[in-house]
Design a protein around this motif. Structure first.
Motif, short mmCIF file in Angstrom:
data_model
loop_
_atom_site.label_atom_id
_atom_site.label_comp_id
_atom_site.label_asym_id
_atom_site.label_seq_id
_atom_site.Cartn_x
_atom_site.Cartn_y
_atom_site.Cartn_z
N ALA A 89 0.83 -1.20 0.00
CA ALA A 89 0.00 0.00 0.00
C ALA A 89 0.86 1.25 0.00
CB ALA A 89 -0.92 0.00 1.22
N TYR A 147 -4.03 5.25 0.31
CA TYR A 147 -4.49 5.09 -1.07
C TYR A 147 -3.50 5.73 -2.02
CZ TYR A 147 -7.18 5.88 -5.34
OH TYR A 147 -7.58 5.91 -6.64
N ARG A 148 -3.24 5.07 -3.14
CA ARG A 148 -2.46 5.65 -4.23
C ARG A 148 -3.22 5.45 -5.53
NH1 ARG A 148 1.08 4.08 -8.20
NH2 ARG A 148 1.24 1.94 -7.46
N SER A 149 -3.65 6.54 -6.10
CA SER A 149 -4.38 6.44 -7.36
C SER A 149 -3.39 6.21 -8.51
CB SER A 149 -5.18 7.73 -7.61
OG SER A 149 -4.30 8.78 -7.94
N PRO A 190 1.87 7.24 -2.48
CA PRO A 190 0.68 6.89 -1.70
C PRO A 190 0.31 8.03 -0.76
CG PRO A 190 2.62 5.77 -0.83
CD PRO A 190 3.05 6.45 -2.09
N TYR A 244 -13.42 5.19 -1.85
CA TYR A 244 -12.12 4.57 -2.11
C TYR A 244 -12.09 3.04 -2.00
CZ TYR A 244 -9.96 9.21 -1.62
OH TYR A 244 -9.59 10.52 -1.78
N GLN A 271 -10.98 0.66 -4.80
CA GLN A 271 -9.79 0.98 -5.57
C GLN A 271 -8.70 -0.04 -5.26
OE1 GLN A 271 -9.79 3.35 -7.85
NE2 GLN A 271 -11.90 3.90 -7.31
N PHE A 301 -6.07 0.58 -2.12
CA PHE A 301 -6.66 1.14 -0.90
C PHE A 301 -6.58 0.13 0.23
CE2 PHE A 301 -10.41 1.80 1.86
CZ PHE A 301 -10.11 3.08 2.32
N THR A 314 -8.55 -3.99 6.53
CA THR A 314 -9.34 -3.61 5.36
C THR A 314 -10.57 -4.49 5.21
OG1 THR A 314 -7.27 -2.95 4.28
CG2 THR A 314 -9.23 -3.14 2.90
#
Length: 741
Positions: free
Chosen positions: A237, A276-278, A284, A305, A308, A311, A364
């Motif tokens: 992540a 989160y890293r788009s 991240p 999110y 994704q 995430f 998560t």
């Protein structure tokens, strides 16, 4: 046989190896109407019931803190002595003695505490008059067993007294008559068990440890994060677009202050962070932690999110650092050569500046199960939470340190140096240069970019320059040409390095003899290769500190035979606050709810199928009438038929004492053989039989993991989280931790 003689070696009151067969039998009752499992005091385990431990299926927990707290051997010798404390004299007898301390058994109660200074009079054990028979000791450990009190004492005497001479005479006499019989092998056994458990656990746990230091100017307070092969999925992540771990956004002054507050509360409070890293961003981002102050805000964030691919949500716990005993640190540093004094000093200074220890636990899957639909449609648009921007700029990013261990047990020094060589593998020749060499081994960096080799095998090594410069006789004999070797391993992924061991053959021995002479002539000009030892020592030191300070409850599952699973707990001298929840009577602890009703079998089936498993335990602790006893009812996620059953259980449990505990285990990542041998080296010398049984025990280890308190993640008990005043409290933390603006 579980006796008083071995009881003292169990850390405080936590005992109990629980097998599936016991739980299905006498240790549980099952309510067919409610579907709730009831754990009774009959199945509890603790100091007040030694007879329970005699029954098949019981054994002690693994004392992860245990280490031989002495430089000298301990001898089992019974001597009469007097203990003098607070003006009173107590008759006592020794259970074992050493040059640096002894252990006394008192038959009468004594109101003494750890760290108190006492005097021991050795006169009752001698037949002659002594001028100074009283010796000063410090109490380092107290065990109360039935009517007896066992005191472990450390000698703090600064003067040469004839009382010390008496101790030395008894030790000398024992050493001369039956040293191997008198030296306490149980001590070495427990130490080896603790060291092995620590090595297996740190390589196999899915949680991510971190360490917070008192920082200096320009340094990051969060400087070390361990990673292993098991928690790699969660660590990903924090990967940036280049595939490198990037923890920059994790290290802000505000977040460090939050972690500090959690640690001061001894992990009885925690927080969540969402990472989160788009695909459009390089780094991240931490998209929420303290800023999300309500369940509604979290629901909105998750809707935005949660699906994704990059995430993850982590539960963060932290505790004040508890350091292991000094001898354990000395043992970790012992393999380092004298030339590494500078490194050792820095390592110890860093350890002294360590303030807090914490863990990031991937939750998560749990937050995915929240009822996000409860947020009405008007709130579906994610509202950016309030962010205190003056505290958001990143500090120096932390260092990511993987777990390192000694890959091979070296019986000789290895020197840094580059020599041109040619390695022949299955007829294919690869040119390269050595990284380090010894008379019987070397590491070679292959120059061919297309080189790839997996696993072990045979090779032949030609030292091209040595061959050209050697004497005529050496060239005739081919001493440095096509030397047989065994491939014993490689370096990290992406490096084209082979580790080779010279074969024990006439040709190999001929080379080793000649090459050892070559190295001896140039020894003063060569630098010792110690990087492998330095990395391993760093891992061992911080692994020991993390184990001693862990906020989770380590789990170890063994398989003795088919369908015979054995469940054991890892307990430290300062265990997780979660341990107290399982105390069902004074000094009695009941962990059977973790394994009853086929739960352990279900876990192991999942581990066998997929390599890991987790279950969620809903627990309710309720007093039994007017007695000072409790029962623990339980429900597990896979036993739930519908959501109403879970909600009803949680609602009833909240009227008493409710906990939600996550058990997560993985197949063990076995340490290298050399690390195992190092951990049991002393035990092998003292008791080969015990050593063999201990190795067999860890060969039967099939799952390792943690029990984690996740009560705060249960929606039924969710509160509106930190308020504005809480945030201000974090911002206003004392500057002594070096994290102020």
């Amino acid at each position: 046989m579980f006796t008083v003689e071995t009881y003292e070696t169990i850390l405080r009151r936590y005992v109990g190896e629980i097998t599936e067969s016991n739980h299905i039998g006498s240790l549980k009752k099952y309510n067919d109407t409610t579907g709730v499992s009831q754990s009774t005091a009959q199945g509890a385990i603790g100091s007040s019931s030694a007879s329970a431990a005699d029954r098949p299926g019981y054994n002690r927990a693994i004392d992860l803190s245990y280490f031989e707290k002495r430089i000298y051997d301990r001898y089992k010798i019974t001597l009469n002595m007097d203990l003098i404390w607070n003006g009173q004299t107590y008759a006592a007898e020794t259970r074992d003695i050493s040059q640096s301390g002894l252990q006394l058994r008192l038959k009468t109660p004594i109101d003494v505490s750890e760290s108190d200074l006492v005097r021991v009079d050795v006169m009752p054990s001698v037949w002659r008059q002594l001028d100074h028979p009283e010796i000063n000791y410090r109490v380092v450990r107290i065990r109360r067993l039935l009517n007896d009190t066992l005191l472990a004492l450390q000698c703090v005497e600064s003067e040469a007294k004839d009382g010390l001479a008496v101790i030395s005479e008894h030790i000398k006499g024992s050493a001369q008559t039956a040293m191997s019989e008198q030296t306490d092998p149980e001590d070495a056994l427990l130490t080896a068990q603790a060291l092995l458990a620590e090595r297996f656990y740190m390589r196999s746990t899915s949680i991510m440890p971190f360490f917070i230091f008192d920082s200096q100017d320009g340094e990051s307070p969060l400087r070390i994060i361990f990673g292993n092969q098991v928690n790699l999925r969660s660590l990903n992540a924090f990967n940036n677009a280049q595939g490198v771990f990037d923890f920059t956004t994790l290290v802000t002054a505000k977040r460090i202050k939050l972690l500090t507050r959690l640690a001061i509360r001894d992990s009885k409070a925690d927080t969540l962070i969402a990472v989160y890293r788009s695909p459009d961003h390089e780094k991240p981002k931490i998209v929420a932690d303290l800023e999300c102050t309500s369940h509604r805000q979290w629901c909105q964030l998750l809707k935005r999110y949660m699906y994704q691919p990059f995430f993850r949500v982590f539960k963060i716990v932290a505790r004040v650092a508890n350091r292991p005993v000094e001898m354990r640190i000395d043992e970790a540093l012992a393999p380092l050569p004298d030339e590494s004094d500078k490194f050792v000093r820095k390592l110890l200074m860093d350890a002294i500046s360590l303030s807090f220890v914490g863990a990031m636990i991937d939750v998560t899957d749990q937050v995915h199960k929240w009822r996000h639909g409860d947020c009405n449609s008007e709130q579906n648009t994610f509202e950016n939470p309030t962010i205190y921007s003056e505290y958001q700029h990143s500090l120096t990013p932390p260092q990511m340190v993987p777990i390192h261990y000694i890959q091979e047990k070296r019986s000789e020094d290895r020197y840094l140096g580059q020599m041109q060589v040619e390695v022949d593998i299955n007829g294919q020749r690869y040119p390269g240069k050595t990284r380090d060499v010894s008379a019987h081994g070397l590491s070679v960096e292959i120059a061919d970019s297309n080189f790839s080799h997996v696993g072990k095998g045979k090779a032949k090594v030609t030292f091209t320059k040595l061959e050209a410069r050697s004497s005529s006789m050496s060239r005739i004999k081919g001493t440095f040409r096509k030397v047989p070797a065994e491939i014993v391993g490689g370096a990290a992924t992406g490096e084209q390095v082979l580790r080779l061991k010279i074969s024990d053959t006439p040709k190999g021995n001929q080379f080793s003899h000649a090459f050892s002479g070559f190295l001896a002539k140039r020894q003063s000009d060569l630098r010792l290769e110690t990087s492998h030892t330095l990395r391993a020592v760093t891992s061992r030191l911080y692994s020991s500190i993390f184990i001693e300070s862990t906020a989770t409850l380590p789990l170890f599952i063994y398989c003795r035979s088919q369908n015979d699973w054995t469940f054991r707990l890892g307990i430290t001298s300062s265990p997780s606050p979660l341990v107290d929840y399982f105390e069902v009577a004074d000094g009695e602890f009941d962990f059977s709810v973790m394994t009853m009703n086929g739960r352990l079998q279900w876990i192991m089936q999942k581990v066998i199928e997929s390599g890991s498993a987790e279950i969620i335990l809903y627990l309710s602790k309720e007093r039994r009438g007017d007695a000072a006893e409790f029962k623990i009812d339980s429900l597990v996620d896979f036993e739930i038929d519908d959501e109403s059953q879970r909600s009803d259980f949680v609602r009833r449990a909240m009227e008493h004492d409710f906990r939600c505990v996550k058990l997560i285990v993985n197949q063990p990542d076995v340490p290298p053989k050399a690390e195992i041998e190092q951990a049991i080296d002393r035990l092998v010398k003292l008791s080969p039989g015990r050593s063999k049984r201990l190795k067999t025990e860890f060969e039967n280890l099939i799952a390792i993991g943690d029990a984690v308190d996740i009560t705060g993640l249960v929606e039924d008990v969710w509160t509106d989280g930190p308020s504005q005043s809480d945030a201000e409290e974090i911002i206003g933390l004392d500057e002594k931790y070096g994290i102020s603006e």
